[in-house]
Write a protein that holds these residues in place. Structure first.
Motif, PDB file in Angstrom:
ATOM      1  N   LEU A  56       0.124  54.428  58.124  1.00 13.55           N
ATOM      2  CA  LEU A  56      -1.464  54.019  58.323  1.00 13.55           C
ATOM      3  C   LEU A  56      -2.061  54.475  59.410  1.00 13.55           C
ATOM      4  O   LEU A  56      -3.303  54.795  59.318  1.00 13.55           O
ATOM      5  CB  LEU A  56      -1.339  52.512  58.739  1.00 13.55           C
ATOM      6  N   ASP A 131     -12.141  48.253  57.899  1.00 16.08           N
ATOM      7  CA  ASP A 131     -11.720  49.488  57.753  1.00 16.08           C
ATOM      8  C   ASP A 131     -10.156  49.577  57.358  1.00 16.08           C
ATOM      9  O   ASP A 131      -9.935  50.560  56.304  1.00 16.08           O
ATOM     10  CB  ASP A 131     -11.618  50.415  59.178  1.00 16.08           C
ATOM     11  N   VAL A 132      -9.596  48.571  57.555  1.00 17.93           N
ATOM     12  CA  VAL A 132      -8.165  48.568  56.981  1.00 17.93           C
ATOM     13  C   VAL A 132      -7.596  47.020  56.665  1.00 17.93           C
ATOM     14  O   VAL A 132      -8.141  46.129  57.371  1.00 17.93           O
ATOM     15  CB  VAL A 132      -7.052  48.922  58.197  1.00 17.93           C
ATOM     16  N   ARG A 161      -8.852  51.601  53.757  1.00 13.47           N
ATOM     17  CA  ARG A 161      -7.285  51.673  53.367  1.00 13.47           C
ATOM     18  C   ARG A 161      -6.814  50.366  53.364  1.00 13.47           C
ATOM     19  O   ARG A 161      -6.842  49.521  54.135  1.00 13.47           O
ATOM     20  CB  ARG A 161      -6.699  52.344  54.742  1.00 13.47           C
ATOM     21  N   MET A 163      -2.927  48.807  52.962  1.00  7.76           N
ATOM     22  CA  MET A 163      -1.477  48.809  52.927  1.00  7.76           C
ATOM     23  C   MET A 163      -0.595  47.667  52.787  1.00  7.76           C
ATOM     24  O   MET A 163      -0.910  46.697  53.597  1.00  7.76           O
ATOM     25  CB  MET A 163      -1.067  49.603  54.372  1.00  7.76           C
ATOM     26  N   PHE A 226      -8.032  50.526  43.554  1.00  4.47           N
ATOM     27  CA  PHE A 226      -7.894  51.524  44.852  1.00  4.47           C
ATOM     28  C   PHE A 226      -7.576  52.709  44.249  1.00  4.47           C
ATOM     29  O   PHE A 226      -6.892  53.029  42.888  1.00  4.47           O
ATOM     30  CB  PHE A 226      -6.713  51.013  45.353  1.00  4.47           C
ATOM     31  N   SER A 243       0.490  52.004  49.359  1.00  7.91           N
ATOM     32  CA  SER A 243      -1.089  52.475  50.004  1.00  7.91           C
ATOM     33  C   SER A 243      -2.182  52.784  48.835  1.00  7.91           C
ATOM     34  O   SER A 243      -1.781  53.280  47.882  1.00  7.91           O
ATOM     35  CB  SER A 243      -0.755  53.671  50.753  1.00  7.91           C
ATOM     36  N   TRP A 245      -6.622  53.701  48.764  1.00 11.74           N
ATOM     37  CA  TRP A 245      -7.949  53.660  49.311  1.00 11.74           C
ATOM     38  C   TRP A 245      -9.014  53.187  48.441  1.00 11.74           C
ATOM     39  O   TRP A 245      -9.199  53.249  47.289  1.00 11.74           O
ATOM     40  CB  TRP A 245      -8.192  55.109  49.552  1.00 11.74           C
TER      41      TRP A 245
END
Ligand SMILES: C[S@@+](CC[C@H](N)C(=O)[O-])C[C@H]1O[C@@H](n2cnc3c(N)ncnc32)[C@H](O)[C@@H]1O
Length: 247
Positions: A56, A131-132, A161, A163, A226, A243, A245
């Motif tokens: 990450l 953001d994550v 992102r 995860m 994603f 993962s 994006w």
């Protein structure tokens, strides 16, 4: 009209009952949750969570949403690596968040964290906020995991992102046999001795076996929208990181 059913470990239950049962499991084990994690995995969950952070690569100032965040393990790691940032820990089970808040105060990190009771399938946040997005050992407990992934996509900012850390499937029959022997025979007994709750840990090991394999879950990540979606096995597939994006 007949209600849809889903699995709760190896039992088939009406969909509307699953979240309440999951809340029962984690409400019951909350105060012993962190100790049990170390005991069951011989501390290996820490290595997996560090691998998650390595991939990450948190950056200063990032805003994290840690869904099914429980006692905050992922958020603490994220904030320490980022140096500066903010984490929102969301969880269905309030007693897990209460344990997390105690940890945040003990580690003098309370100012960088929010704690929100909520469901991964209906996040109480605006579109394009974070953001994550992380979810660690949480998504296999969600009634409809695809809806949780769709919600992750919605609340992430463009460029954000995803995860996911979750138990997965071992592509080797002999290892799977040894792993089943350990998980079905030892873990529920440890749960009885350490947390005074055998049934919750029986659910835990059953839920691992019901979760989709790496490739199937990768397809679900892609279906949510994603891009550049990939996975990495940990400990030969006992656990796995996915993962993706929002691109
Ligand atoms: C095994 S714990 C994981 C905690 C933490 N993320 C970690 O890695 O140590 C699973 C957590 O998922 C939460 N959970 C289960 N279903 C959920 C849902 N639909 N929405 C939000 N949280 C959920 C449970 O309450 C529990 O705290």
């Amino acid at each position: 009209m007949t209600e849809e059913t889903t699995h709760f470990g190896f039992q088939e239950v009406p969909e509307g009952e699953k979240a309440g049962r999951v809340r029962g499991v984690f409400g019951s084990v909350a105060s012993k949750y962190d100790v049990m994690n170390d005991a069951m995995s011989f501390g290996i969950h820490r290595i997996w969570k560090d691998a998650m952070m390595d991939w990450l690569a948190p950056r200063p100032g990032q805003r994290l949403l840690d869904v099914a965040g429980g006692t905050g393990d992922i958020s603490f790691r994220f904030l320490k690596r980022a140096g500066r940032g903010h984490a929102t820990v969301l969880d269905l089970t309030e007693p897990m968040l209460i344990e997390g808040r105690k940890r945040a105060e003990a580690e003098q990190m309370a100012g960088s964290l929010d704690w929100v009771v909520g469901d991964a399938m209906a996040l109480p946040f605006e579109d394009n906020t974070f953001d994550v997005y992380t979810i660690s050992f949480g998504i296999r407990n969600v009634t409809r995991p695809q809806e949780a992934l769709n919600e992750a996509f919605r609340v992430l900012k463009p460029g954000g992102r995803l995860m996911v850390l979750e138990f997965s499937q071992i592509p080797n029959d002999l290892m799977q046999w040894a792993y089943d022997l350990y998980s079905f025979n030892i873990i529920p007994r440890m749960g009885q001795v350490i947390a005074g709750d055998r049934d919750s840990y029986q659910y835990l090991v059953e839920s691992i076996r019901k979760f989709p394999d790496q490739e199937t879950f990768l397809g679900m990540v892609r279906s949510a929208g994603f891009g550049n979606a990939k996975y990495r096995n940990l400990s030969m597939g006992i656990a796995c990181l996915h993962s993706g994006w929002k691109i």
